[in-house]
Design a protein around this motif. Structure first.
Motif, short mmCIF file in Angstrom:
data_model
loop_
_atom_site.label_atom_id
_atom_site.label_comp_id
_atom_site.label_asym_id
_atom_site.label_seq_id
_atom_site.Cartn_x
_atom_site.Cartn_y
_atom_site.Cartn_z
N ARG A 1 1.31 9.41 -6.26
CA ARG A 1 1.81 10.77 -5.98
C ARG A 1 2.83 11.24 -7.01
N PRO B 1 -4.16 8.10 3.15
CA PRO B 1 -2.90 8.82 2.96
C PRO B 1 -3.13 10.27 2.56
N SER C 1 0.81 -1.22 0.00
CA SER C 1 0.00 0.00 0.00
C SER C 1 0.84 1.27 0.00
N VAL D 1 -7.21 5.60 -5.01
CA VAL D 1 -6.48 6.87 -4.88
C VAL D 1 -5.97 7.31 -6.25
N THR E 1 0.65 4.20 -3.03
CA THR E 1 0.46 5.63 -2.79
C THR E 1 1.59 6.44 -3.40
#
Length: 233
Positions: free
Chosen positions: A67, A82, A59, A203, A63
């Motif tokens: 990003r 996050p 995980s 995300v 993320t």
């Protein structure tokens, strides 16, 4: 000098470029193994020419990929949302303590408490894994600190296989062990005083609006969660 044939080829390539689509997906391991395959199959039905890339990681790495624009859409299992990304809740997953059938816990009548579970060396995932973060967060909330692990492995499949082989206990998603539980390859051990539920999230880059295949994949994942009754918080 540009001939009519050259112009035709240029036009064809431009048209093809507009229709060729690429989607970079990053997914944590439990989602990648047990949920993403049917999501991606549905997506390919709608986008037959789609160039699809799936990166499977823990995980934290998912993320990071989102990003830093190495993934258009990510799916993760960590208990905390996050920072620095846009987030959409998908579903709720449950972790369970599992042991080999000949383990002493397989015959116990009383549920484990957090202290006993924390004091027992477990087969665990690496740091950065959503499964491990969920377990450690749940134990910390219950006031228990986990002891050193029995084994630290870098995939859900490796942890699951180690339990099946008789190495020792582990805490895994029910998605990962449902078939083994039904077949009697592992035994679920009840636990009291410990919340082992975790959210599953999608995300993507903060401030970026999902369109095309990325938006379609998110819709597929949300619909699947609703259809399978796992969307409740």
């Amino acid at each position: 000098m540009l001939t009519d044939l050259d112009a035709l080829h240029t036009g064809v390539h431009a048209l093809r470029a507009r229709h060729e689509q690429r989607l970079r997906v990053a997914a944590s391991m439990t989602i990648a193994d047990y949920l993403a395959p049917r999501w991606l199959t549905s997506l390919r039905t709608a986008f037959t020419g789609l160039r699809l890339e799936l990166d499977v990681a823990n995980s934290t790495a998912v993320t990071d990929a989102v990003r830093h624009d190495r993934a258009d859409l990510g799916f993760l299992e960590s208990p905390e949302v996050p920072d620095g990304v846009s987030v959409r809740y998908l579903a709720r997953d449950r972790l369970t303590v599992v042991v080999p059938p000949d383990h002493r816990w397989a015959r116990r009548r009383e549920p484990l408490d957090p202290t006993e579970l924390a004091a027992t060396p477990l087969i665990v995932r690496e740091h950065g894994s959503g499964t491990r973060e969920t377990l450690e967060h749940a134990l910390a909330t219950a006031g228990a600190t986990p002891t050193e692990p029995l084994l630290e492995l870098h995939s859900t499949t490796s942890v699951r296989n180690s339990v099946v082989a008789g190495a020792g206990p582990a805490v895994l998603s029910t998605l990962a062990v449902a078939t083994d539980l039904a077949a009697g390859h592992v035994v679920e051990v009840p636990v009291t005083g410990l919340d082992l539920h975790r959210p599953l999230h999608a995300v993507w880059r903060a401030g970026h609006r999902l369109t095309g295949p990325a938006a379609a994949l998110l819709s597929v994942a949300l619909r699947d969660a609703t259809d399978n009754g796992t969307a409740t918080r």
